[in-house]
Design an enzyme around this catalytic site. Structure first.
Site, mmCIF file in Angstrom:
data_model
loop_
_atom_site.group_PDB
_atom_site.id
_atom_site.type_symbol
_atom_site.label_atom_id
_atom_site.label_comp_id
_atom_site.label_asym_id
_atom_site.label_seq_id
_atom_site.Cartn_x
_atom_site.Cartn_y
_atom_site.Cartn_z
ATOM 1 N N SER A 191 0.891 -1.305 -0.080
ATOM 2 C CA SER A 191 -0.024 0.084 -0.072
ATOM 3 C C SER A 191 0.791 1.410 0.002
ATOM 4 C CB SER A 191 -0.914 0.088 1.231
ATOM 5 O OG SER A 191 -2.057 0.728 0.972
ATOM 6 N N ASP A 456 -8.944 -5.158 -4.818
ATOM 7 C CA ASP A 456 -8.377 -4.053 -3.907
ATOM 8 C C ASP A 456 -9.133 -2.737 -4.337
ATOM 9 O OD1 ASP A 456 -6.717 -2.300 -2.542
ATOM 10 O OD2 ASP A 456 -4.922 -2.888 -3.580
#
Ligand SMILES: *[C@@H]1O[C@H](CO)[C@@H](O)[C@H](O)[C@H]1NC(C)=O
Ligand SMILES: *[C@@H]1O[C@H](CO)[C@@H](O)[C@H](O)[C@H]1NC(C)=O
Ligand SMILES: *[C@@H]1O[C@H](CO)[C@@H](O)[C@H](O)[C@H]1NC(C)=O
Ligand SMILES: *[C@@H]1O[C@H](CO)[C@@H](O)[C@H](O)[C@H]1NC(C)=O
Length: 530
Positions: A191, A456
């Site tokens: 991330s 995601d």
């Protein structure tokens, strides 16, 4: 129904503890944090010799420079954790930072519960988890007032990784001679820290021999409405149909309704205390944000699925793909909020503190203490990356109220950091500069492995974005699983999703080839070192 609601409530209460550690606001964009992977604090053995190693939770401290450009300013203590279970001389050093959160308890990233440890196991490497500056207890200052945040930049974080790698003396035998010129270093991130992996490899060519970046949000974007697209694409159809219908109704009422219609709508969700209509619309994002914590191993009891069940299952019957329509869905959504969801979300805070974003005296904005990671994260949001998770553009289906726009979220920057963004200044994060400096989607570096998950919500800012094609190449592969946010970090997810397993196996093969080619004296970085 009463029984079901009781069970839902019990489940929500069980998870409440984790979310109420600090006063926070539930109506501002969620950070892109990946799910933690803890490991038990059991004894670890050095595989080659059988020697007992220090417990995984042993904390080490590194004297990090406050400002790389101005070393006279001095140093501060940067925390890290380290083990050498699989290490043999010549093996790689695998470095990971969780990024925008306290790194304590992230010991799963030292062992083979994660891809980090799998690489170490395969290549006889050592592992390190380092806490990012301005998160947890790693802070150059004793509070996070605006002036003390001056050294909280992406560039300083990159410089930290470089100075650490070149300077640290690791506790393991031979740990004083494994700098990046002597041993291959591998940077792993997920991330934000996945993006940091890419940005570091762009900014410090040759420093890291290889990188693994999962759900790496490489492109800074101000209005990041795409966040909700994977949710819309992969959630149950009936649920997305009803969420869209309710949101369209909510927007009509909030924009053009009478006072009594607006009051009735607030009552439906139990948020009568909110005085600003955009806080009401914005707050409904929470049920969609819950998607981010899903993993391949998550069961049907996850909060996100409970929400869809609440809307779509009526008297034991599921709605067709068109949903039940706005009347039922609106009252079912309200019931879900008032039957435990709101209590869990707000963890004992008042609704005004929890979901209101206009009051400058809100503890969210006034708490400048060290360890307030949400404040620290917002500094980066407001200055360098944006990623305001808002409504889709007009003409496109939206799961989110159109009252939630980048300017609505960016307004909070003035409340968090009034000395930097004076009231009424309409802050806009400098995303063009960030993308120019670190190349965003246009990254081209050797030996960087990108992993992404189809489901995601952050995929739109990664190299697997729908809006921007980035080719996968042998030197910079992009592997996509059916997973969620950073799903491929955890070894356990590979046991339930073969597409995650395939990504991990591809990465391990790539790492093996890339690490084989490392030669200490001839490495490009060695020649460039000061
Ligand atoms: C490590 O974990 C053990 C067991 O939970 C605990 O007793 C010990 O205090 C911890 N050590 C550190 C440095 O946190
Ligand atoms: C992971 O590491 C442990 C030792 O810490 C080892 O016993 C286990 O076999 C490893 N798992 C795999 C799948 O290799
Ligand atoms: C409708 O919603 C239920 C409950 O969330 C879900 O199990 C089912 O798959 C959905 N059906 C369709 C056609 O979307
Ligand atoms: C999920 O919830 C149902 C009831 O809502 C319960 O019977 C079941 O045990 C729960 N499963 C898990 C894994 O928590």
């Amino acid at each position: 129904m009463v029984l079901l609601r009781t069970l839902v409530l019990l489940h929500l209460l069980a998870t409440a503890y984790a979310t109420q550690l600090r006063a926070r606001n539930a109506n501002l964009p969620r950070p892109p944090t990946v799910p933690p992977v803890p490991a038990p604090d059991i004894a670890v053995y050095h595989v080659a010799t059988g020697a007992v190693l220090p417990p995984l939770n042993t904390t080490y401290y590194f004297d990090q420079l406050i400002d790389r450009a101005n070393p006279q300013l001095g140093t501060f203590k940067q925390r890290y954790w380290h083990t050498w279970e699989w290490y043999e001389k010549g093996g790689p050093i695998i470095l990971y930072t969780p990024g925008e959160e306290n790194a304590e308890g992230m010991t799963g990233f030292l062992v083979n519960r994660t891809i980090n440890g799998q690489i170490a196991q395969q290549e006889h490497g050592a592992t390190i988890v380092i806490e990012h500056r301005y998160y947890g207890e790693t802070n150059p200052f004793s509070d996070m007032s605006d002036k003390n945040l001056k050294y909280h930049t992406i560039q300083q974080a990159i410089d930290d990784l470089e100075y650490f790698a070149k300077t640290v003396k690791l506790a393991m035998p031979g740990g004083d001679s494994v700098g990046p010129a002597e041993a291959p270093w591998v940077l792993v991130g997920g991330s934000y820290s996945g993006a940091l992996t890419s940005w570091t490899m762009v900014n410090k060519p040759g420093l890291f021999r290889a990188g693994y970046a999962t759900s790496a949000v490489v492109e800074a974007i101000v209005g990041f409405w795409e966040y909700f697209e994977p949710v819309r694409q992969y959630m149950p159809k009936n649920c997305s149909a009803d969420v869209e219908a309710v949101i369209a109704h909510v927007d009509t009422v909030l924009k053009t309704g009478s006072e009594s219609q607006i009051a009735q709508l607030k009552d439906n969700f139990g948020v009568t205390e909110l005085t600003h209509v955009d806080d009401v619309g914005g707050a409904l994002r929470n049920n969609l944000w819950d998607w981010q914590s899903l993993e391949p191993s998550t069961g049907p009891n996850a909060t996100f699925y409970q929400f869809c069940d609440a809307l779509e299952v009526k008297n034991g019957v599921s709605a067709p793909s068109s949903g039940w329509g706005v009347d039922h869905a609106l009252s079912a959504w309200g019931g879900f909020w008032q039957d435990g969801y709101l209590d869990n979300l707000c963890g004992g805070q008042s609704i005004a503190d929890c979901l209101g974003t206009y009051d400058p005296t809100n503890p969210l904005f006034t708490d400048i203490s060290v360890g307030n990671d949400y404040r620290s994260w917002n500094w980066i949001v407001c200055n360098e990356v944006g990623w305001f998770e808002d409504a889709a553009p007009v003409g496109m289906p939206t799961l989110v109220s159109r009252l939630a726009q980048p300017a609505y979220d960016a307004r909070a920057c003035s409340l968090f950091f009034p000395d930097t963004f004076p009231a009424g200044s309409s802050p806009v994060p400098r995303v063009a500069q960030t993308n120019a400096a670190y190349h965003g989607w246009d990254v081209h570096v050797d030996r960087l492995f990108f992993a992404n998950g189809k489901r995601d919500p952050w995929r739109g800012a990664t190299v697997s974005a729908d809006a921007h094609f980035v080719p996968s190449t042998p030197e910079q592969p992009i592997a996509v699983s059916d997973g969620f946010h950073g799903s491929d970090l955890a070894t356990s997810n590979a046991l339930v999703d073969p597409t995650v397993l395939a990504v991990q196996q591809q990465a391990l093969r790539a790492m093996h080839g890339w690490l084989q080619g490392f030669e200490p004296t001839k490495q490009g970085y060695a020649e460039e070192m000061e």
